[in-house]
Design a protein around this motif. Structure first.
Motif, PDB file in Angstrom:
ATOM      1  N   TYR A   1      11.624  11.310 -15.135  1.00 45.66           N
ATOM      2  CA  TYR A   1      12.559  10.674 -14.197  1.00 45.66           C
ATOM      3  C   TYR A   1      11.921   9.412 -13.628  1.00 45.66           C
ATOM      4  O   TYR A   1      10.749   9.418 -13.244  1.00 45.66           O
ATOM      5  CB  TYR A   1      12.928  11.630 -13.057  1.00 45.66           C
ATOM      6  CG  TYR A   1      13.871  10.995 -12.051  1.00 45.66           C
ATOM      7  CD1 TYR A   1      15.201  10.785 -12.379  1.00 45.66           C
ATOM      8  CD2 TYR A   1      13.413  10.578 -10.798  1.00 45.66           C
ATOM      9  CE1 TYR A   1      16.069  10.176 -11.471  1.00 45.66           C
ATOM     10  CE2 TYR A   1      14.272   9.978  -9.890  1.00 45.66           C
ATOM     11  CZ  TYR A   1      15.598   9.776 -10.232  1.00 45.66           C
ATOM     12  OH  TYR A   1      16.436   9.167  -9.348  1.00 45.66           O
ATOM     13  N   TYR A   2      12.684   8.363 -13.590  1.00 43.17           N
ATOM     14  CA  TYR A   2      12.209   7.070 -13.105  1.00 43.17           C
ATOM     15  C   TYR A   2      12.749   6.901 -11.695  1.00 43.17           C
ATOM     16  O   TYR A   2      13.969   6.995 -11.478  1.00 43.17           O
ATOM     17  CB  TYR A   2      12.737   5.993 -14.038  1.00 43.17           C
ATOM     18  CG  TYR A   2      12.271   4.584 -13.774  1.00 43.17           C
ATOM     19  CD1 TYR A   2      10.977   4.185 -14.116  1.00 43.17           C
ATOM     20  CD2 TYR A   2      13.128   3.642 -13.237  1.00 43.17           C
ATOM     21  CE1 TYR A   2      10.560   2.878 -13.909  1.00 43.17           C
ATOM     22  CE2 TYR A   2      12.727   2.335 -13.034  1.00 43.17           C
ATOM     23  CZ  TYR A   2      11.438   1.951 -13.371  1.00 43.17           C
ATOM     24  OH  TYR A   2      11.028   0.658 -13.171  1.00 43.17           O
ATOM     25  N   THR A   3      11.881   6.664 -10.753  1.00 47.30           N
ATOM     26  CA  THR A   3      12.252   6.814  -9.345  1.00 47.30           C
ATOM     27  C   THR A   3      13.373   5.878  -8.889  1.00 47.30           C
ATOM     28  O   THR A   3      14.059   6.157  -7.921  1.00 47.30           O
ATOM     29  CB  THR A   3      11.020   6.692  -8.428  1.00 47.30           C
ATOM     30  OG1 THR A   3      11.367   7.126  -7.115  1.00 47.30           O
ATOM     31  CG2 THR A   3      10.499   5.253  -8.392  1.00 47.30           C
ATOM     32  N   GLU A   4      13.591   4.769  -9.584  1.00 46.82           N
ATOM     33  CA  GLU A   4      14.692   3.880  -9.182  1.00 46.82           C
ATOM     34  C   GLU A   4      16.053   4.435  -9.593  1.00 46.82           C
ATOM     35  O   GLU A   4      17.084   3.977  -9.110  1.00 46.82           O
ATOM     36  CB  GLU A   4      14.499   2.475  -9.779  1.00 46.82           C
ATOM     37  CG  GLU A   4      13.216   1.798  -9.290  1.00 46.82           C
ATOM     38  CD  GLU A   4      13.120   0.327  -9.690  1.00 46.82           C
ATOM     39  OE1 GLU A   4      14.165  -0.319  -9.850  1.00 46.82           O
ATOM     40  OE2 GLU A   4      11.993  -0.169  -9.846  1.00 46.82           O
TER      41      GLU A   4
ATOM     42  N   LEU B   1      15.046  17.472 -12.534  1.00 48.55           N
ATOM     43  CA  LEU B   1      13.999  16.505 -12.857  1.00 48.55           C
ATOM     44  C   LEU B   1      13.217  16.208 -11.587  1.00 48.55           C
ATOM     45  O   LEU B   1      13.792  15.766 -10.584  1.00 48.55           O
ATOM     46  CB  LEU B   1      14.621  15.217 -13.408  1.00 48.55           C
ATOM     47  CG  LEU B   1      15.433  15.367 -14.694  1.00 48.55           C
ATOM     48  CD1 LEU B   1      16.212  14.081 -14.974  1.00 48.55           C
ATOM     49  CD2 LEU B   1      14.519  15.706 -15.866  1.00 48.55           C
ATOM     50  N   ARG B   2      11.915  16.429 -11.664  1.00 51.32           N
ATOM     51  CA  ARG B   2      11.086  16.125 -10.500  1.00 51.32           C
ATOM     52  C   ARG B   2      10.896  14.607 -10.351  1.00 51.32           C
ATOM     53  O   ARG B   2      10.926  13.882 -11.334  1.00 51.32           O
ATOM     54  CB  ARG B   2       9.713  16.787 -10.655  1.00 51.32           C
ATOM     55  CG  ARG B   2       9.760  18.309 -10.584  1.00 51.32           C
ATOM     56  CD  ARG B   2       8.421  18.899 -11.006  1.00 51.32           C
ATOM     57  NE  ARG B   2       8.172  18.646 -12.414  1.00 51.32           N
ATOM     58  CZ  ARG B   2       6.974  18.799 -13.001  1.00 51.32           C
ATOM     59  NH1 ARG B   2       5.927  19.176 -12.277  1.00 51.32           N
ATOM     60  NH2 ARG B   2       6.824  18.558 -14.281  1.00 51.32           N
TER      61      ARG B   2
ATOM     62  N   ILE C   1      15.878  15.414  -8.676  1.00 53.06           N
ATOM     63  CA  ILE C   1      17.319  15.317  -8.892  1.00 53.06           C
ATOM     64  C   ILE C   1      17.735  16.546  -9.700  1.00 53.06           C
ATOM     65  O   ILE C   1      17.053  16.892 -10.675  1.00 53.06           O
ATOM     66  CB  ILE C   1      17.660  14.067  -9.737  1.00 53.06           C
ATOM     67  CG1 ILE C   1      17.346  12.777  -8.985  1.00 53.06           C
ATOM     68  CG2 ILE C   1      19.102  14.102 -10.224  1.00 53.06           C
ATOM     69  CD1 ILE C   1      18.497  12.201  -8.208  1.00 53.06           C
ATOM     70  N   ALA C   2      18.832  17.168  -9.302  1.00 50.03           N
ATOM     71  CA  ALA C   2      19.376  18.257 -10.115  1.00 50.03           C
ATOM     72  C   ALA C   2      20.748  17.855 -10.627  1.00 50.03           C
ATOM     73  O   ALA C   2      21.518  17.187  -9.922  1.00 50.03           O
ATOM     74  CB  ALA C   2      19.498  19.538  -9.293  1.00 50.03           C
ATOM     75  N   VAL C   3      21.028  18.225 -11.847  1.00 51.51           N
ATOM     76  CA  VAL C   3      22.390  18.092 -12.380  1.00 51.51           C
ATOM     77  C   VAL C   3      22.821  19.487 -12.803  1.00 51.51           C
ATOM     78  O   VAL C   3      22.211  20.087 -13.696  1.00 51.51           O
ATOM     79  CB  VAL C   3      22.446  17.140 -13.594  1.00 51.51           C
ATOM     80  CG1 VAL C   3      23.894  17.000 -14.062  1.00 51.51           C
ATOM     81  CG2 VAL C   3      21.864  15.785 -13.246  1.00 51.51           C
ATOM     82  N   LEU C   4      23.835  20.005 -12.128  1.00 50.38           N
ATOM     83  CA  LEU C   4      24.395  21.301 -12.506  1.00 50.38           C
ATOM     84  C   LEU C   4      25.614  21.050 -13.382  1.00 50.38           C
ATOM     85  O   LEU C   4      26.491  20.265 -13.022  1.00 50.38           O
ATOM     86  CB  LEU C   4      24.807  22.096 -11.261  1.00 50.38           C
ATOM     87  CG  LEU C   4      23.683  22.434 -10.282  1.00 50.38           C
ATOM     88  CD1 LEU C   4      24.220  23.293  -9.133  1.00 50.38           C
ATOM     89  CD2 LEU C   4      22.553  23.147 -10.998  1.00 50.38           C
TER      90      LEU C   4
ATOM     91  N   LYS D   1      20.803  15.154  -5.088  1.00 52.58           N
ATOM     92  CA  LYS D   1      19.651  14.255  -4.973  1.00 52.58           C
ATOM     93  C   LYS D   1      18.751  14.681  -3.825  1.00 52.58           C
ATOM     94  O   LYS D   1      19.171  14.669  -2.673  1.00 52.58           O
ATOM     95  CB  LYS D   1      20.178  12.841  -4.727  1.00 52.58           C
ATOM     96  CG  LYS D   1      19.111  11.758  -4.795  1.00 52.58           C
ATOM     97  CD  LYS D   1      19.669  10.406  -4.353  1.00 52.58           C
ATOM     98  CE  LYS D   1      18.660   9.292  -4.562  1.00 52.58           C
ATOM     99  NZ  LYS D   1      18.857   8.179  -3.628  1.00 52.58           N
ATOM    100  N   PHE D   2      17.525  15.027  -4.134  1.00 54.86           N
ATOM    101  CA  PHE D   2      16.542  15.387  -3.081  1.00 54.86           C
ATOM    102  C   PHE D   2      15.222  14.736  -3.461  1.00 54.86           C
ATOM    103  O   PHE D   2      14.169  15.367  -3.445  1.00 54.86           O
ATOM    104  CB  PHE D   2      16.418  16.911  -2.958  1.00 54.86           C
ATOM    105  CG  PHE D   2      16.361  17.635  -4.278  1.00 54.86           C
ATOM    106  CD1 PHE D   2      17.529  18.043  -4.908  1.00 54.86           C
ATOM    107  CD2 PHE D   2      15.152  17.898  -4.899  1.00 54.86           C
ATOM    108  CE1 PHE D   2      17.473  18.700  -6.140  1.00 54.86           C
ATOM    109  CE2 PHE D   2      15.088  18.556  -6.117  1.00 54.86           C
ATOM    110  CZ  PHE D   2      16.257  18.959  -6.741  1.00 54.86           C
ATOM    111  N   SER D   3      15.315  13.446  -3.754  1.00 52.56           N
ATOM    112  CA  SER D   3      14.205  12.706  -4.371  1.00 52.56           C
ATOM    113  C   SER D   3      13.470  11.839  -3.363  1.00 52.56           C
ATOM    114  O   SER D   3      13.747  11.866  -2.167  1.00 52.56           O
ATOM    115  CB  SER D   3      14.795  11.808  -5.463  1.00 52.56           C
ATOM    116  OG  SER D   3      15.651  10.864  -4.857  1.00 52.56           O
ATOM    117  N   ALA D   4      12.550  11.049  -3.866  1.00 54.14           N
ATOM    118  CA  ALA D   4      11.923   9.992  -3.076  1.00 54.14           C
ATOM    119  C   ALA D   4      12.930   8.845  -2.897  1.00 54.14           C
ATOM    120  O   ALA D   4      14.051   8.912  -3.405  1.00 54.14           O
ATOM    121  CB  ALA D   4      10.655   9.497  -3.784  1.00 54.14           C
ATOM    122  N   HIS D   5      12.512   7.810  -2.192  1.00 57.11           N
ATOM    123  CA  HIS D   5      13.488   6.761  -1.865  1.00 57.11           C
ATOM    124  C   HIS D   5      13.956   5.976  -3.084  1.00 57.11           C
ATOM    125  O   HIS D   5      15.128   5.587  -3.150  1.00 57.11           O
ATOM    126  CB  HIS D   5      12.910   5.802  -0.825  1.00 57.11           C
ATOM    127  CG  HIS D   5      13.919   4.792  -0.344  1.00 57.11           C
ATOM    128  ND1 HIS D   5      14.949   5.129   0.508  1.00 57.11           N
ATOM    129  CD2 HIS D   5      14.077   3.478  -0.634  1.00 57.11           C
ATOM    130  CE1 HIS D   5      15.693   4.051   0.739  1.00 57.11           C
ATOM    131  NE2 HIS D   5      15.182   3.029   0.048  1.00 57.11           N
TER     132      HIS D   5
END
Lengths: 748, 748
Positions: B266-269, B394-395, B405-408, B420-424
C-alpha cells in the motif's frame, strides 16, 4: 428468399380475410394471433432464432409464475403496491401463457389461464369500486379504469387463445360473471373515461372491442368503434386537468384513431404516451383486420398506425430513447414491449420494410404471433437493413394543420435538436411552444425536464403525478424557450393553450451540412410574436453546431427570460458572476418558485460564452448579449418539500427590452475529457462569438465568428418566406442577393 | 506450453543478468526493453495478437505525429495549455517511436526521435525557469519540475532505444547540452523537489537514474539511488502544504521505495497517486534489474513493487476504477497505461501469475517490451485465469505499523466497502480517519468526494488543485466519518495528522457471509476516542448489507455530525422534514461553509430510514437515532465562487451528547428501477430498523430488525479483543457466550 416472406405475409393476410364476417363467431384464436398464424409458427419453430429466443424467454417467465401459483388478491394499492403489481403481472402472464398454449399445445398452460380466469370470475362480482379514491374514473381491480382496461385488453387475448380449450360451461360463466360486466363497467359505467379522445379512451375502447370480437358480440364491437350516447359535464376534468368533453371530436376507437394522430403519424400527446397508446391501437386494429377485415379499421387514415410506428422510431435519440416531449418519463425507449408489437406489426401489415428488421434485432425480441415469426424469419434470412434516422418534420393535428415537431440530426455526429411548434398535446401537454432540446450521442446537452413522477414507485405519491409536475415541469421556464414577463405561456391555462398552436414558417432539411427550420408563435403571450429559427450547420472545422435565433416583438416593454437547461459542471465563462451568500428563489410562481438563484453574471459584454463538462464531453453556449442583460445561474429544488425534483442547473439570459429583440446563440458539444488518460481535448470549441448584425421587421442577420478567425452569416426573412421569393439586403456595406426565406453564407 | 513461457521468462532474466556491471557502458537498448528482449519480440511478432494490436496502435499514433511534424515550442502554459500538452505528447511519442525503431528496425522512427532530441538540445540551454511562477519547484520545460522529470524518464528510454542509431557526435551533443544539464537541474538545482520522500521525488530520482544508466554515469545513478547532500528549510512546504523535509526518512530512490510503501504494497498517498508513481518506480527498478542486477533494486523490501501492483488492483472497484482515497480524480482505472506497465512487469518479473493475464486482457494492451510480449504470448496460449477480487486489509506505514485500509467485498454481489484507518498520506492526504465509502457494482452508494481539481483542464485554475480542495475535499465533513464539534480532525493541521494514525483493533474477513473490521482513532480529536466497526453481512434474504457501528467517548459534552454522502433522488423517509425557504450555509469553516442546508428532519424517533434512487438502484440507510437528533439534508455548492464543486447532496446525523454515544447504521443497495418496463423492484430493502441494545465501556450490542420480522445481533468488544478471549454478556434477559472480539447472531 425475400419473395417467400412476401408470400408468407400475403398468405397470412389472405387467410385473415377469409375469417367469418361480422355477426358470426370468429375462429379462435383470432385476434393478433390467428389459427393460421399458429400453424405457420409451429411449422417454423427452430428456424428463426429470434422467435425461438422470445419463446424460450416467455416460457421461462410463465413457468416461474406457474411454479409460484396463482394469486388474485382483493384490490387495495396504488401502482407500485402489491395488489396493483400482482393484477398487472397476472394479465401479462395469462396472455403469454395462452399464447404458449397455442404455440406449444401444452395443456398445462391452458389450465393455468383457465384457473386464473375462474378466480377472477369469482372475485369480480364481489368487488366495489377500488378503495383508493384519487382517480376521476376509479376502476375495480385497479385504482383507475385505465388499468382495468389494460387488464381486459390482455385478458381478451388470453381468453381467445384458450377459448377452444375451455368447456362451454366455463365460457358461459366467464362471459356472464367477468367479461361482460367488466366491459360494461369500463364503458357504460364510466363515460367520463370511455367516451373521450384521449389515450385512456383508446385503451378503453380497444379493450371492449377485443373482448367483443372474442365473444362475437356486435354490440360491444359497435360500442368500441363508435362509443355510446351519454351526457358529459362540459367542464369536467381528469386528474391531470384535461377536459373530459371531446368537443365535437367524436368518441370511440375510430375517433381516437383520427383526432390525436396527425397524417404523419405524430401523436399529439408525444412519443412517451404514443408508445403507451400504440399497443391498444394496434392490437384492436389488427384484431379487426383479422376478424372483420371489411371494417377496414387498420386502413383508417391511410394506415396511420404504420406511419405512427415510423414516427415513434424517429422520435427516439441515437440511443433509442424517446425525446421526452410533454409529460414523459426519461429512459423509455424503443425496446419497450409496446414497440416490439408495433415494429413487428408495421413489418407484416405494412410494406415489409427491411429497415424495421434491424430495429427488431436491436429490440432483441419479437411478438409471439405471426408478425413476430415473419420478422424473425426475415432476419434469419439476412434481409435486415440499417434503420437510418435522418432529420424529420412531423406535423401535428388531425389534418396536420396544428404546427408540429422537427428533429434536426447531423448524420455523421450524434447531434440532434428537437424543436417543438406543435399543439398543446391534450392533458399531458406542456406550455413550451417553440422549445428546443439538444442531444449529443444520447446525452442531453440542453434537456427537457420530462415529467415529475416516479411511475410505479408507490413510495413517491402512489407512483402518480406529483404536484411539481404542474408547478414545474409543465411551466414555460422549465423548457428551453422564451418566458415573457415571468409568466407561463397562455397564463398556464390549458384551455387557451389547447385552442392554439404554433406554425411552421419554412424549413429546409435536405442538405446535411445546413438544415434549418423556422416557426412562429403568436398566441402564447398576448401582444407578443415570437419567431424561432433553428439551424444545424457545420463549423469551418466540420463540427456540427446548432444556431438558434429567437426574435420577439411585443406591443409594450417586456422582460424576457431565455433558459438553457444544461447539465454538468461549469468549466469556463467569458464573464464574471457573483455567487449569492444566501439562496433565494428566482421568482414567484410560474415555476420560478422552484429555482434557487445561485449566481448572477453582470457586465456581460456583447457575446457570452458558457462552457460546461458533462459525462466526458465539453459543451458551449455562445449567445449574443446586450450590456444590460443579466445571466442567472439557477438550480432547481426550491419549494420542493418532498424532494421530488432533480437538483438540475440552468442558465437564464434575462433581458428587459422596449422593442423587438433577438436572442441569437450557438450550442456546440465538442472535444472531451478522458479521466484515465487525463487528457482534455478541444475545451474551447469552435465558436468565438455570436453577433446580431441586423434585425428589422423583415429580416434578421446573425454572424458567427469562429475561433480560427473565419466568419459565417445567416439571414432569415420574416415576411416573405416563400421558396421562390428573391431578396436583397445590405449589411455592413455589402449587398446580399438570394432566393427563398433564408440565406446561409458558410464563409464570408 | 506454460513451461515454455516460464523458460522464456527465466531466459530473459538470465539474459538480463549477463548485462555489464556498474561502471561500464550498458548494451542498448538496456532499460525496460533490452537487446535480448528485442530479439525475442521480433521472433514472436504475429504470434501474440494482443502484442500485435498494441504495436499497430502505437504505430498509427506515431505515424500520425510524424506526418504532423515535430514541434518543440518555447514553454509558456500551465497544464492543459498548448506548450504543456505539446511537450508532454512529445516525450510519449518519442519513447514510442524509439521502441518502434527497435522492434521494426525502420530508420524513419530513429530519424524522428533524433530530430526531436536535437531540437530539444538546441532549445534547452536557452530556457530560463518556466514563466508560470506557481510551483514550489518550477521546471524549465513545464511549470513544475515534476513534469520535467516525466519528460526525462521517457526521453531516457527514447535515447536508449536510438542510442546505437545516433552518431557519436549527436550523442555527445545531446548529453552535453540536454541530458546532463537536465538531470542536474531537476536534482542539484531543486533539492526541495528532488530530496524528498514524495511521488515528486520518486519521479525525479527515477528520471535521473534512467538517464544515468543510459549514459553509464555512476554519479547520476548514485544520486538517483541515494539523493545528495543539501540543506533544506525544515519548515518549507510544497504547493499542497506538504512538508519538504523528509524528517530522517532518507532521500533518493531507495528511500522513496522504502518509506511510502507498506510491506503489503500500500502506498500511503493512496491508489490514485500510487498509479502515478508506479511507472517511475517500476521503470527505474526494471532498468536497474536489467543493467545492474547486482544492485538488487527490484528486490528491495521483499520485491514490494510486485506486491504494490496487486495492492493497486485490489484498490479498484468492481469496474476497475480506483477507490478515490485522499486526493484522487475519479474515473482513473486499471486500464491506465501506468498499470499496463505494472501488470506486465509484475507478470514477467514476479511469479507469472495467470490471474494477471486476465487483467492484461481487460486492459486491452501490453507494454512494447519483453514483459508485454511474455504476457501477450501467455494469453494467446490460453493461460489466463480470472483475477478474483476478495476482501483485503492493507497495512499502511513503512513497517506496516500505521493502521491501514480495508476493503470488504461481497463475493456474489458487487457491494464493496472501503474503510480507512491509515496514516495521513503525505501532502495528498485527507483528514478523514475512520471514513467509509460504499460502492455497488461500480456505482458510488456513499461517496468519497475525491479531489477538487480538473486535471489538465487549463480553463479550471490552470488544471491545478483548486482552493476548494483544501477548504472542502480534505475536510472531515467531506468524508463519511464523524465530525466532533464541527471541527476537522487534528484541527486541520497537516503536521499533527501526519504524526498520527488509527489502529486496527480486530478483523475477520475469512467468511463470505460475515466479514468484520474494527479500528480505533484516539488522536484526531483531543479528548475523544472513536471506535468504528464495519461489517458486511447477509440479510435473511441473503442480500448483502453493511453494518456500521461507530462509538465515540469524549471527556466532555460534544456535538457530533455523522455525514452520509449519498447520490441520487430521495424516494422515502420514515421521518418528516422541513425545507428551508432561504438557503443558508450549514456552518462556518471546516467545510461546513460549502454546504447549503436544504431541509431539517426533526422528531426522528428511534430509527431513521432514508431511501434514495440512483442509476436504477435503490439504496437505504437505516440508522438508530435518539429523539433529540436532527437530520440535515444538505447540498454542496456554497462559497464556491467559481463553481468548482459538484452540487452533491449529503445526509448528516446531528447529535449532542454528554456521554459516550453510538451511531449504528445499516447501508443497503437493493432492488432497482427499469425505466423501460417502468417496474420498481424491492423499494423498501430488507432492514426495518436498527437498535443499539447495549453500550458500555466494554461492549456494544446492535440489533437489526428485518422487514420479515427476523432479528439479528452483533456484539462488539472494546477492551478485550484477542482472538482467544472468552466473553459472556447478558442482554435483555438473555446471556450470550462467545470467544473472540465479536459475536454475530444472524437469527436471534
Amino acid at each position: 428468399m425475400r419473395d417467400l416472406f412476401k408470400r408468407l405475409a400475403s398468405w397470412l393476410l389472405v387467410a385473415a380475410s377469409l375469417s367469418p364476417l361480422a355477426g358470426f363467431a370468429i375462429e379462435h384464436p383470432g385476434l393478433l394471433l390467428t389459427r393460421d398464424g399458429v400453424e405457420s409458427i409451429r411449422a417454423n419453430l427452430g428456424k428463426a432464432p429470434l422467435f425461438d429466443d422470445s419463446l424460450r424467454s416467455a416460457r421461462e417467465d410463465v413457468d416461474q409464475e406457474i411454479a409460484l401459483g396463482i394469486d388474485v388478491p382483493v384490490p387495495q394499492d396504488f401502482s407500485g403496491g402489491y395488489t396493483h403489481e400482482r393484477h398487472k403481472r397476472n394479465f401479462f402472464v395469462a396472455q403469454k401463457a395462452a399464447l404458449l398454449y397455442q404455440i406449444l399445445d401444452e395443456p398445462r398452460y391452458g389450465n393455468y389461464v383457465r384457473d386464473m380466469l375462474l378466480e377472477y370470475a369469482a372475485l369480480y362480482p364481489t368487488l366495489p369500486l377500488h378503495p383508493k379514491e384519487r382517480s376521476y374514473a376509479r376502476g375495480r381491480l385497479f385504482w383507475q379504469c385505465l388499468n382495468d382496461a389494460n387488464w381486459l385488453l390482455y385478458m381478451a387475448q388470453a381468453y381467445d387463445a384458450v377459448y377452444e380449450f375451455l368447456s362451454v360451461e366455463d365460457r358461459e360463466l366467464l362471459e356472464r360473471d367477468l367479461f361482460r360486466p367488466f366491459a360494461d363497467f369500463i364503458s357504460l359505467d364510466n363515460p367520463q373515461f370511455y367516451n373521450r379522445v384521449h389515450n385512456h379512451s383508446a385503451w378503453g375502447s380497444a379493450a371492449v372491442g377485443m373482448i367483443g370480437v372474442v365473444m362475437g358480440d356486435e354490440v360491444l364491437i359497435d360500442r368500441a368503434l363508435y362509443g355510446f350516447e351519454a351526457s358529459v359535464d362540459v367542464n369536467a376534468r381528469d386528474n391531470d386537468g384535461g377536459l373530459i368533453s371531446t368537443d365535437g371530436q367524436g368518441r370511440g376507437f375510430l375517433a381516437n384513431l383520427d383526432a390525436p394522430f396527425s397524417p404523419d403519424g405524430y401523436y399529439t400527446e408525444g412519443p412517451y404516451y404514443q408508445r403507451y397508446a400504440m399497443y391498444p391501437f394496434l392490437a384492436f386494429s389488427i384484431a379487426m383486420e383479422n376478424a372483420y377485415p371489411d371494417k377496414l379499421v387498420l386502413q383508417q387514415k391511410d394506415t396511420v398506425l404504420v406511419k405512427a410506428t415510423y414516427a415513434l422510431l424517429n422520435l427516439a435519440d441515437s440511443q433509442g430513447e424517446f425525446f421526452p416531449i410533454n409529460d414523459a418519463q426519461k429512459g423509455m425507449s424503443i425496446i419497450n414491449s409496446s414497440l416490439v408489437t408495433a415494429v413487428d406489426a408495421a413489418y407484416l401489415y405494412g410494406e415489409q420494410d427491411p429497415a424495421l428488421l434491424s430495429v427488431a434485432s436491436e429490440q432483441g425480441q419479437v411478438a409471439l404471433d405471426q408478425s413476430g415469426m415473419a420478422v424473425a424469419l426475415a432476419i434469419e434470412e439476412g434481409h435486415a437493413k440499417p434503420f437510418l434516422k435522418r432529420s424529420v418534420i412531423l406535423r401535428d393535428g388531425p389534418r396536420g394543420e396544428q404546427g408540429g415537431i422537427a428533429v434536426l440530426r447531423d448524420p455523421d455526429a450524434g447531434l440532434e435538436t428537437v424543436f417543438k411548434f406543435s399543439a398543446h398535446g391534450l392533458s399531458h401537454g406542456h406550455f413550451d411552444k417553440l422549445a428546443i432540446a439538444v442531444h449529443d450521442a444520447g446525452r442531453e446537452v440542453l434537456q427537457d425536464y420530462g415529467l415529475v413522477r416516479f411511475v410505479n414507485i408507490e413510495q413517491k405519491g402512489g407512483g402518480n403525478y406529483l404536484p411539481e409536475n404542474k408547478s414545474w415541469a409543465k411551466q414555460t421556464v422549465a423548457a428551453n424557450t422564451l418566458v415573457v414577463d415571468g409568466q407561463t405561456q397562455f397564463g398556464g391555462e390549458y384551455d387557451a393553450s389547447s385552442r392554439n398552436h404554433s406554425d411552421l414558417l419554412f424549413s429546409d432539411i435536405g442538405d446535411d451540412s445546413f438544415q434549418i427550420v423556422s416557426a412562429r408563435e403568436e398566441n402564447a403571450y398576448a401582444g407578443s410574436v415570437m419567431q424561432r429559427t433553428v439551424a444545424m450547420l457545420r463549423s469551418p472545422q466540420e463540427n456540427p453546431v446548432v444556431l438558434d435565433v429567437l426574435r420577439v416583438t411585443s406591443d409594450s416593454p417586456r422582460t424576457y427570460d431565455l433558459p438553457f437547461h444544461y447539465l454538468g459542471q461549469v468549466i469556463h465563462t467569458n464573464f464574471s458572476f457573483t455567487q449569492d451568500n444566501e439562496l433565494r428563489v428566482l421568482g414567484d410562481g410560474h415555476g420560478y418558485e422552484h429555482l434557487w438563484r445561485e449566481a448572477v453574471g453582470e457586465d456581460i459584454g456583447t457575446s457570452a460564452t458558457f462552457t460546461w463538462l458533462d459525462v466526458g464531453r465539453f459543451n458551449t453556449i455562445t449567445t449574443a448579449t446586450q450590456n444590460d442583460d443579466r445571466l442567472f445561474l439557477a438550480r432547481l429544488g426550491a419549494n420542493d418539500p418532498d424532494f421530488n425534483l432533480r437538483r438540475d442547473p440552468t442558465l437564464i439570459v434575462h433581458r428587459e427590452s422596449d422593442g423587438p429583440t433577438v436572442f441569437a446563440s450557438t450550442i456546440q458539444s465538442h472535444g472531451g475529457y478522458d479521466p484515465v488518460s487525463e487528457s482534455a481535448v478541444d475545451v474551447p470549441g469552435d465558436v468565438d462569438r455570436v453577433e446580431v448584425l441586423l434585425s428589422t421587421q423583415a429580416y434578421e442577420a446573425v454572424g458567427i465568428h469562429w475561433h480560427g478567425g473565419e466568419r459565417s452569416l445567416l439571414i432569415v426573412a420574416h415576411r416573405e418566406v416563400s421558396a421562390g421569393q428573391n431578396h436583397k439586403l445590405g449589411i455592413g456595406g455589402r449587398e446580399y442577393h438570394w432566393t427563398g426565406p433564408f440565406h446561409w453564407v458558410p464563409l464570408l
